[in-house]
Motif scaffolding. Sequence first.
Motif, PDB file in Angstrom:
ATOM      1  N   GLU A 102       0.828  -1.204   0.000  1.00 49.89           N
ATOM      2  CA  GLU A 102       0.000   0.000   0.000  1.00 49.89           C
ATOM      3  C   GLU A 102       0.865   1.258   0.000  1.00 49.89           C
ATOM      4  OE1 GLU A 102      -3.484   2.250   2.591  1.00 49.89           O
ATOM      5  OE2 GLU A 102      -2.350   0.612   3.490  1.00 49.89           O
ATOM      6  N   ILE A 103       0.370   2.284  -0.659  1.00 52.15           N
ATOM      7  CA  ILE A 103       1.073   3.558  -0.667  1.00 52.15           C
ATOM      8  C   ILE A 103       0.219   4.585   0.054  1.00 52.15           C
ATOM      9  CG2 ILE A 103       1.981   5.414  -2.083  1.00 52.15           C
ATOM     10  CD1 ILE A 103       2.710   3.454  -4.199  1.00 52.15           C
ATOM     11  N   ILE A 104       0.774   5.144   1.116  1.00 51.94           N
ATOM     12  CA  ILE A 104       0.054   6.146   1.902  1.00 51.94           C
ATOM     13  C   ILE A 104       0.651   7.511   1.596  1.00 51.94           C
ATOM     14  CG2 ILE A 104      -0.495   6.908   4.247  1.00 51.94           C
ATOM     15  CD1 ILE A 104       0.100   3.904   5.075  1.00 51.94           C
ATOM     16  N   GLU A 105      -0.215   8.459   1.314  1.00 51.71           N
ATOM     17  CA  GLU A 105       0.272   9.793   0.988  1.00 51.71           C
ATOM     18  C   GLU A 105       0.301  10.667   2.235  1.00 51.71           C
ATOM     19  OE1 GLU A 105      -2.308  11.280  -2.002  1.00 51.71           O
ATOM     20  OE2 GLU A 105      -1.771   9.721  -3.446  1.00 51.71           O
ATOM     21  N   PHE A 106       1.231  11.574   2.244  1.00 49.81           N
ATOM     22  CA  PHE A 106       1.251  12.543   3.335  1.00 49.81           C
ATOM     23  C   PHE A 106       1.918  13.829   2.873  1.00 49.81           C
ATOM     24  CE2 PHE A 106       5.687  12.783   4.650  1.00 49.81           C
ATOM     25  CZ  PHE A 106       6.236  11.632   4.110  1.00 49.81           C
ATOM     26  N   THR A 107       1.630  14.888   3.571  1.00 57.19           N
ATOM     27  CA  THR A 107       2.257  16.168   3.252  1.00 57.19           C
ATOM     28  C   THR A 107       2.733  16.794   4.542  1.00 57.19           C
ATOM     29  OG1 THR A 107       0.159  17.331   3.498  1.00 57.19           O
ATOM     30  CG2 THR A 107       0.775  16.652   1.283  1.00 57.19           C
ATOM     31  N   ASN A 108       3.786  17.573   4.427  1.00 56.47           N
ATOM     32  CA  ASN A 108       4.281  18.275   5.603  1.00 56.47           C
ATOM     33  C   ASN A 108       5.018  19.521   5.116  1.00 56.47           C
ATOM     34  OD1 ASN A 108       6.288  19.018   7.755  1.00 56.47           O
ATOM     35  ND2 ASN A 108       5.082  17.482   8.841  1.00 56.47           N
ATOM     36  N   ASP A 109       4.379  20.646   5.302  1.00 58.28           N
ATOM     37  CA  ASP A 109       4.939  21.899   4.812  1.00 58.28           C
ATOM     38  C   ASP A 109       6.284  22.215   5.432  1.00 58.28           C
ATOM     39  OD1 ASP A 109       2.738  22.170   3.282  1.00 58.28           O
ATOM     40  OD2 ASP A 109       1.680  23.528   4.649  1.00 58.28           O
ATOM     41  N   GLU A 110       6.417  21.829   6.683  1.00 58.45           N
ATOM     42  CA  GLU A 110       7.658  22.135   7.388  1.00 58.45           C
ATOM     43  C   GLU A 110       8.837  21.408   6.719  1.00 58.45           C
ATOM     44  OE1 GLU A 110       9.542  24.338  10.341  1.00 58.45           O
ATOM     45  OE2 GLU A 110       7.518  24.386   9.483  1.00 58.45           O
ATOM     46  N   ILE A 111       8.617  20.143   6.353  1.00 63.73           N
ATOM     47  CA  ILE A 111       9.673  19.382   5.670  1.00 63.73           C
ATOM     48  C   ILE A 111      10.026  20.056   4.347  1.00 63.73           C
ATOM     49  CG2 ILE A 111      10.213  17.207   4.506  1.00 63.73           C
ATOM     50  CD1 ILE A 111       8.691  15.716   6.661  1.00 63.73           C
ATOM     51  N   GLU A 112       9.011  20.461   3.610  1.00 65.08           N
ATOM     52  CA  GLU A 112       9.250  21.131   2.323  1.00 65.08           C
ATOM     53  C   GLU A 112      10.099  22.386   2.526  1.00 65.08           C
ATOM     54  OE1 GLU A 112       7.465  20.031  -0.691  1.00 65.08           O
ATOM     55  OE2 GLU A 112       7.069  18.297   0.563  1.00 65.08           O
ATOM     56  N   ARG A 113       9.706  23.137   3.552  1.00 68.03           N
ATOM     57  CA  ARG A 113      10.402  24.391   3.829  1.00 68.03           C
ATOM     58  C   ARG A 113      11.874  24.132   4.152  1.00 68.03           C
ATOM     59  NH1 ARG A 113      11.473  27.690   7.361  1.00 68.03           N
ATOM     60  NH2 ARG A 113      10.958  26.370   9.148  1.00 68.03           N
ATOM     61  N   LEU A 114      12.107  23.091   4.951  1.00 67.16           N
ATOM     62  CA  LEU A 114      13.481  22.749   5.323  1.00 67.16           C
ATOM     63  C   LEU A 114      14.287  22.304   4.104  1.00 67.16           C
ATOM     64  CD1 LEU A 114      12.684  20.941   8.668  1.00 67.16           C
ATOM     65  CD2 LEU A 114      14.199  22.924   8.430  1.00 67.16           C
ATOM     66  N   GLN A 115      13.643  21.599   3.206  1.00 59.95           N
ATOM     67  CA  GLN A 115      14.337  21.173   1.989  1.00 59.95           C
ATOM     68  C   GLN A 115      14.788  22.390   1.191  1.00 59.95           C
ATOM     69  OE1 GLN A 115      12.006  18.425  -0.354  1.00 59.95           O
ATOM     70  NE2 GLN A 115      11.594  17.159   1.439  1.00 59.95           N
ATOM     71  N   LEU A 126      10.777  15.315  11.878  1.00 60.36           N
ATOM     72  CA  LEU A 126       9.427  15.508  11.341  1.00 60.36           C
ATOM     73  C   LEU A 126       8.902  14.240  10.681  1.00 60.36           C
ATOM     74  CD1 LEU A 126       9.940  19.084   9.936  1.00 60.36           C
ATOM     75  CD2 LEU A 126       8.202  18.440  11.615  1.00 60.36           C
ATOM     76  N   GLN A 127       9.806  13.505  10.017  1.00 56.43           N
ATOM     77  CA  GLN A 127       9.398  12.241   9.400  1.00 56.43           C
ATOM     78  C   GLN A 127       8.896  11.271  10.458  1.00 56.43           C
ATOM     79  OE1 GLN A 127      12.469  10.537   6.921  1.00 56.43           O
ATOM     80  NE2 GLN A 127      12.780  12.491   5.892  1.00 56.43           N
ATOM     81  N   ASP A 128       9.669  11.155  11.540  1.00 56.81           N
ATOM     82  CA  ASP A 128       9.273  10.262  12.621  1.00 56.81           C
ATOM     83  C   ASP A 128       7.903  10.645  13.145  1.00 56.81           C
ATOM     84  OD1 ASP A 128      11.643   8.952  12.403  1.00 56.81           O
ATOM     85  OD2 ASP A 128      12.616   9.971  14.085  1.00 56.81           O
ATOM     86  N   TRP A 129       7.708  11.937  13.288  1.00 59.73           N
ATOM     87  CA  TRP A 129       6.464  12.432  13.845  1.00 59.73           C
ATOM     88  C   TRP A 129       5.288  12.116  12.912  1.00 59.73           C
ATOM     89  CZ3 TRP A 129       3.093  16.617  12.521  1.00 59.73           C
ATOM     90  CH2 TRP A 129       2.166  16.918  13.520  1.00 59.73           C
ATOM     91  N   VAL A 130       5.471  12.373  11.621  1.00 65.66           N
ATOM     92  CA  VAL A 130       4.409  12.096  10.640  1.00 65.66           C
ATOM     93  C   VAL A 130       4.053  10.613  10.648  1.00 65.66           C
ATOM     94  CG1 VAL A 130       3.886  12.023   8.172  1.00 65.66           C
ATOM     95  CG2 VAL A 130       4.974  14.043   9.140  1.00 65.66           C
ATOM     96  N   CYS A 131       5.077   9.760  10.690  1.00 70.52           N
ATOM     97  CA  CYS A 131       4.831   8.325  10.676  1.00 70.52           C
ATOM     98  C   CYS A 131       4.149   7.868  11.959  1.00 70.52           C
ATOM     99  CB  CYS A 131       6.140   7.551  10.478  1.00 70.52           C
ATOM    100  SG  CYS A 131       6.759   7.724   8.798  1.00 70.52           S
ATOM    101  N   HIS A 132       4.538   8.458  13.052  1.00 69.45           N
ATOM    102  CA  HIS A 132       3.916   8.105  14.314  1.00 69.45           C
ATOM    103  C   HIS A 132       2.428   8.427  14.268  1.00 69.45           C
ATOM    104  CE1 HIS A 132       2.763   8.778  18.608  1.00 69.45           C
ATOM    105  NE2 HIS A 132       3.349   7.607  18.694  1.00 69.45           N
ATOM    106  N   LYS A 133       2.134   9.582  13.694  1.00 73.48           N
ATOM    107  CA  LYS A 133       0.733  10.016  13.584  1.00 73.48           C
ATOM    108  C   LYS A 133      -0.098   9.046  12.750  1.00 73.48           C
ATOM    109  CE  LYS A 133       0.019  13.912  11.732  1.00 73.48           C
ATOM    110  NZ  LYS A 133      -0.315  15.250  11.213  1.00 73.48           N
ATOM    111  N   LYS A 134       0.545   8.453  11.716  1.00 76.10           N
ATOM    112  CA  LYS A 134      -0.176   7.527  10.827  1.00 76.10           C
ATOM    113  C   LYS A 134       0.006   6.080  11.280  1.00 76.10           C
ATOM    114  CE  LYS A 134      -0.761  10.390   6.932  1.00 76.10           C
ATOM    115  NZ  LYS A 134      -2.014  10.654   6.210  1.00 76.10           N
ATOM    116  N   ARG A 135       0.659   5.879  12.441  1.00 76.72           N
ATOM    117  CA  ARG A 135       0.898   4.525  12.951  1.00 76.72           C
ATOM    118  C   ARG A 135       1.676   3.688  11.940  1.00 76.72           C
ATOM    119  NH1 ARG A 135      -0.460   6.360  17.011  1.00 76.72           N
ATOM    120  NH2 ARG A 135      -2.448   6.378  18.110  1.00 76.72           N
TER     121      ARG A 135
END
Lengths: 160, 160
Positions: free
Chosen positions: A102-115, B114-123
């Motif tokens: 399965e592929i789960i999508e997610f977004t995180n503006d903070e990560i984008e900003r850091l990149q 932030l990655q850890d946090w996002v993944c934790h949120k999605k279990r």
Amino acid sequence: MREGKQEFAEWLASRKLRVTGERMAVLDEVMRANGHIDIDYLQEQFRKQKRPVSRATIYRTLSHLVQSGLVQKVLTGEGQARYEKMYGRQHHDHMICLGCGEIIEFTNDEIERLQDWVCHKKRFTIVTHTLQIKGFCEKCSAQKASVEGGATDHRRHGRN
Amino acid sequence: MREGKQEFAEWLASRKLRVTGERMAVLDEVMRANGHIDIDYLQEQFRKQKRPVSRATIYRTLSHLVQSGLVQKVLTGEGQARYEKMYGRQHHDHMICLGCGEIIEFTNDEIERLQDWVCHKKRFTIVTHTLQIKGFCEKCSAQKASVEGGATDHRRHGRN
DNA sequence: ACAGATATCGAGACTCAATCTCAACACAAG
DNA sequence: CTTGTGTTGAGATTGAGTCTCGATATCTGT
């Protein structure tokens, strides 16, 4: 006209490429599907609809769709590439389950900003980026825990 | 004994695999190289050293090295996979230049967090992750800017 | 050090996704 | 209708990576 038909037609025209039935059919299928699909899926759909389209044409059209920005190619590193519609959707990243695929999508503006910040610091001009997190989804994690102690080798044997 | 020889030998032993000259030679080469190398590079090195090792063996050994954690496989999505030593090094992500192919490494703890946090949120249970930023390095960006207006099509024609 | 058991090696066959070739075809414009 | 050019599909081709299997090297017990 909906789901990117107009946009794709215009994109094709801007490159002096023709708007053909096959191309629109591929666009239609990718837009109709709401997941991360592969070439086999598309070919199967066309077969069912009694409107077969050759693999070469599907590959070629997907390439155009990716270049036009209407579709995104996702390389999971396991077998075939997968495609997902991007029309009317914002950028997102992927978690890929090693258990069920399965592929789960997610977004995180903070990560984008850091990149952006990291690249700016290195004077690197971003064109695209891919963030893939591989592991086990909630369901597969639980399943794995309940079999703990047994053979827990979920490795795939395809190319990666 | 240095550069992971001991570690690799122990890892092999722990799996009842044998410590052979070919395997150690592959380890040696990957450790000696200080970049992101591919199979062709390795085979060329062995040929130069008058100690040819077959592609099958190189592939098999690299697979073991990756599993042991001493080496990391990097899929750029263009042609062959590349490999880099991880022994004595910390995790890092990559910027890949579409102009010259250079791979620039970078780390950012905040992104990891932030990655850890996002993944934790999605279990989601993380096993590995890959963050690749594609674009143009400082040098290629400048070069591109100076040719602006001309043919600035840097797309590759290999599989991606 | 020796022998038996078994893992490993190499050459080349094979797999499979993806791309290319090219003849037949389709479409737009004159 | 005709010409020019883009498109299609079947099948050949490419190329990274894997597998097969007879020959060979390594480990283990004595």
